[in-house]
Design a protein around this motif. Structure first.
Motif, PDB file in Angstrom:
ATOM      1  N   GLU A 138      62.994 105.099  81.860  1.00  0.00           N
ATOM      2  CA  GLU A 138      62.578 106.666  81.964  1.00  0.00           C
ATOM      3  C   GLU A 138      61.243 106.748  82.171  1.00  0.00           C
ATOM      4  N   THR A 139      60.629 106.260  81.368  1.00  0.00           N
ATOM      5  CA  THR A 139      59.009 106.460  81.503  1.00  0.00           C
ATOM      6  C   THR A 139      58.554 105.997  82.639  1.00  0.00           C
ATOM      7  N   ALA A 140      58.624 104.602  82.973  1.00  0.00           N
ATOM      8  CA  ALA A 140      58.207 104.309  84.348  1.00  0.00           C
ATOM      9  C   ALA A 140      58.593 105.066  85.668  1.00  0.00           C
ATOM     10  N   ASN A 141      59.699 105.585  85.574  1.00  0.00           N
ATOM     11  CA  ASN A 141      60.412 106.186  86.612  1.00  0.00           C
ATOM     12  C   ASN A 141      59.986 107.678  86.755  1.00  0.00           C
ATOM     13  N   ARG A 142      59.657 108.355  85.543  1.00  0.00           N
ATOM     14  CA  ARG A 142      59.153 109.620  85.528  1.00  0.00           C
ATOM     15  C   ARG A 142      57.761 109.671  86.074  1.00  0.00           C
ATOM     16  N   THR A 143      56.983 108.737  85.767  1.00  0.00           N
ATOM     17  CA  THR A 143      55.618 108.513  86.320  1.00  0.00           C
ATOM     18  C   THR A 143      55.759 108.138  87.682  1.00  0.00           C
ATOM     19  N   TYR A 144      56.452 107.590  88.419  1.00  0.00           N
ATOM     20  CA  TYR A 144      56.533 107.297  89.433  1.00  0.00           C
ATOM     21  C   TYR A 144      56.941 108.497  90.532  1.00  0.00           C
ATOM     22  N   ALA A 145      58.099 109.252  89.841  1.00  0.00           N
ATOM     23  CA  ALA A 145      58.193 110.572  90.486  1.00  0.00           C
ATOM     24  C   ALA A 145      57.060 111.718  90.627  1.00  0.00           C
ATOM     25  N   GLU A 146      56.475 111.730  89.511  1.00  0.00           N
ATOM     26  CA  GLU A 146      55.217 112.641  89.372  1.00  0.00           C
ATOM     27  C   GLU A 146      54.125 112.300  90.404  1.00  0.00           C
ATOM     28  N   ARG A 147      53.936 111.107  90.484  1.00  0.00           N
ATOM     29  CA  ARG A 147      52.754 110.559  91.324  1.00  0.00           C
ATOM     30  C   ARG A 147      53.206 110.776  93.044  1.00  0.00           C
ATOM     31  N   HIS A 148      54.482 110.821  93.057  1.00  0.00           N
ATOM     32  CA  HIS A 148      54.946 111.279  94.530  1.00  0.00           C
ATOM     33  C   HIS A 148      55.238 112.724  94.718  1.00  0.00           C
ATOM     34  N   GLY A 149      55.157 113.514  93.842  1.00  0.00           N
ATOM     35  CA  GLY A 149      55.824 115.026  93.799  1.00  0.00           C
ATOM     36  C   GLY A 149      57.161 115.058  93.934  1.00  0.00           C
TER      37      GLY A 149
END
Length: 301
Positions: free
Chosen positions: A195-206
């Motif tokens: 979850e932490t890694a994927n949330r970071t990815y989502a935030e990076r790309h908006g």
């Protein structure tokens, strides 16, 4: 029609197969019996681009003479039309003796990659060319070796492919955004890490990101009378799609995380060319999704 100079063998490599024919192995078998007794057929269905026939496969004849006749045949348009198909050609090439390696070696992969252009490399296309060289399909066990070699010996290849995919990414239709969904029960250890890694990815790309974390019994209550936690993804997806707030809704399993944080999901959406459903393909011999509005992408892109 194409040929190579390899020693004659009873197996031929068939490329530029229309997906409809690649999915119909009995018809593929029947067509090639024109040239001799066929022992088996095998096809890899690739349907990334509607206007290009990327599927490929192998046909094994009982005798080398059948393979020779198939390679030298020229009137494919007539033969395919007689079989009820509108396609005008296939590419048929001879194969050398089948590779004796049960699992392809790193040395063999390295040699094959020497011929590849990093700027245009993609795994699926390489898989077809490499299979022809081996005279047998590249399967999951081989793909794992290939990917390891790419990481260790050809990082330029994977990097260039990622950059090109990002460059070619299309805009989302209608100006709507993208929602990334996941869920896991509280007793599921890998959930928080992913979850932490994927949330970071989502935030990076908006991208919007939603993650449901529930006790296992509450998750089962939510999907009753279903008794398997995997059905909770269907519940989340149906809710998100019904809300109609996003152009694309993407599910990611709780035990999966985005390793390449730079590559946007729009790169896969662009390749799908407007299809309704995009599914990550497992590296198996066969896959159940082969419909006209379904796009399969490979995790080794």
């Amino acid at each position: 029609m194409q040929s190579n100079n390899a020693a004659q063998a009873p197996r031929v490599f068939v490329s530029a197969l229309p997906a409809a024919l690649a999915q119909n192995l009995p018809l593929l078998h029947t067509i090639f019996t024109t040239f001799g007794e066929v022992e088996d057929v095998w096809a890899r269905v690739v349907n990334r681009t509607r206007s290009v026939h990327e599927s490929w496969g192998f046909v094994r004849f009982k005798l080398p003479e059948g393979a020779a006749r198939a390679v030298s045949f020229e009137d494919w348009e007539g033969l395919l039309k007689d079989s009820g198909l509108s396609e005008t050609s296939l590419n048929v090439a001879t194969c050398a003796a089948e590779s004796e390696e049960e699992v392809v070696s790193e040395a063999t992969v390295i040699k094959a990659l020497e011929r590849e252009d990093a700027a245009t490399f993609d795994f699926e296309s390489f898989r077809g060319r490499f299979s022809k060289d081996l005279a047998r399909p590249v399967l999951r066990r081989d793909a794992e070796v290939i990917f390891r070699v790419l990481q260790q010996h050809r990082p330029d290849t994977t990097l260039q492919a990622q950059l090109q995919a990002a460059k070619d990414a299309a805009e989302l239709p209608g100006g709507k955004g993208l929602l990334l969904l996941t869920a896991y029960s509280r007793n599921y250890a890998p959930g928080k890490v992913c979850e932490t890694a994927n949330r970071t990815y989502a935030e990076r790309h908006g991208y919007d990101f939603e993650c449901d974390v529930l006790p296992a019994d509450e998750m089962l209550d939510a999907i009753a009378p279903r008794d398997a936690h995997t059905w909770y993804k269907v519940l989340m997806l149906r809710r998100a799609i019904a809300a109609g707030k996003h152009g694309f809704v993407v599910w990611i399993d709780a035990d999966a995380l985005v390793v390449d944080q730079e590559k946007p999901l729009e790169a896969f959406i662009a390749q799908a060319e407007g299809r309704d459903l995009i599914v990550q393909e497992d590296l198996s011999v066969h896959h159940p999704f082969c419909e006209k509005n379904v796009f399969l992408f490979n995790r080794f892109y």
